[in-house]
Design a protein around this motif. Structure first.
Motif, short mmCIF file in Angstrom:
data_model
loop_
_atom_site.label_atom_id
_atom_site.label_comp_id
_atom_site.label_asym_id
_atom_site.label_seq_id
_atom_site.Cartn_x
_atom_site.Cartn_y
_atom_site.Cartn_z
N UNK A 88 0.82 -1.21 0.00
CA UNK A 88 0.00 0.00 0.00
C UNK A 88 0.86 1.27 0.00
N UNK A 89 1.88 1.40 0.89
CA UNK A 89 2.68 2.63 0.86
C UNK A 89 3.37 2.86 -0.49
N UNK A 90 3.91 1.81 -1.09
CA UNK A 90 4.57 1.94 -2.40
C UNK A 90 3.58 2.30 -3.48
N UNK A 91 2.40 1.68 -3.44
CA UNK A 91 1.35 1.96 -4.42
C UNK A 91 0.91 3.42 -4.33
N UNK A 92 0.72 3.92 -3.11
CA UNK A 92 0.28 5.30 -2.94
C UNK A 92 1.37 6.29 -3.33
N UNK A 93 2.64 5.95 -3.07
CA UNK A 93 3.75 6.80 -3.50
C UNK A 93 3.73 6.93 -5.03
N UNK A 94 3.59 5.77 -5.72
CA UNK A 94 3.54 5.79 -7.18
C UNK A 94 2.30 6.51 -7.69
N UNK A 95 1.18 6.38 -6.99
CA UNK A 95 -0.05 7.06 -7.39
C UNK A 95 0.14 8.57 -7.36
N UNK A 96 0.79 9.08 -6.30
CA UNK A 96 1.02 10.52 -6.20
C UNK A 96 1.95 10.99 -7.32
N UNK A 97 2.94 10.17 -7.66
CA UNK A 97 3.83 10.49 -8.78
C UNK A 97 3.04 10.56 -10.09
N UNK A 98 2.15 9.61 -10.31
CA UNK A 98 1.27 9.62 -11.49
C UNK A 98 0.43 10.89 -11.53
N UNK A 99 -0.10 11.28 -10.38
CA UNK A 99 -0.95 12.47 -10.30
C UNK A 99 -0.18 13.69 -10.78
N UNK A 100 1.01 13.88 -10.23
CA UNK A 100 1.84 15.04 -10.58
C UNK A 100 2.27 14.95 -12.05
N UNK A 101 2.62 13.75 -12.49
CA UNK A 101 3.05 13.54 -13.88
C UNK A 101 1.90 13.86 -14.85
N UNK A 102 0.68 13.43 -14.52
CA UNK A 102 -0.44 13.71 -15.41
C UNK A 102 -0.70 15.21 -15.48
N UNK A 103 -0.61 15.91 -14.35
CA UNK A 103 -0.82 17.36 -14.38
C UNK A 103 0.20 18.03 -15.30
N UNK A 104 1.46 17.62 -15.21
CA UNK A 104 2.51 18.20 -16.05
C UNK A 104 2.28 17.88 -17.53
N UNK A 105 1.93 16.63 -17.82
CA UNK A 105 1.68 16.23 -19.21
C UNK A 105 0.46 16.96 -19.76
#
Length: 130
Positions: free
Chosen positions: A13-30
């Motif tokens: 769960x902690x790793x999944x949520x860390x990656x999820x937050x990275x996806x969130x920021x990456x999608x905003x930038x893209x």
């Protein structure tokens, strides 16, 4: 805090949520750069088509999103057909312009991943909560 449903005992769960937050920021930038090639990398075919259409409708107007803060909560995981589906609730503060104050952001992302094979998690849907 709600207890997530259907989460396997060995799920990171902690790793999944860390990656999820990275996806969130990456999608905003893209999204801001209208970088459809990057968006294609981590979205399902259907989600990609929807985001691509929204970018085309937006036109050449520049977009700027500053993710000031973001928290993620795993709501649950389920198996549907040949896919795992995970729902992540994001809460945070986002600035949509350099001179604008940060405002609240709340949305749920639905992520999918094949139950077999080596495919990773892909964004399958977004629900705006605020």
């Amino acid at each position: 805090s709600n207890v997530p449903w259907g989460v396997p005992a060995d799920f990171d769960v902690p790793g999944f949520l860390r990656n999820s937050k990275t996806y969130f920021i990456r999608l905003q930038a893209a999204w801001d750069k209208a970088d459809i090639n990057d968006i294609r990398e981590f979205t399902t075919t259907e989600m990609f088509a929807e985001l691509k259409l929204q970018i085309q409708e937006r036109g050449a107007s520049p977009n700027h999103t500053d993710v000031v803060s973001i928290e993620a909560e795993l709501m649950g995981v389920e198996t549907q057909g040949n896919d795992y589906l995970a729902s992540v609730k994001f809460n945070g503060m986002i600035k949509e312009a350099d001179d604008a104050p940060a405002g609240p952001c709340a949305e749920v992302w639905n992520l999918s991943k094949p139950t077999s094979g080596s495919g990773g998690w892909l964004l399958a849907g977004i629900q705006q909560l605020s």
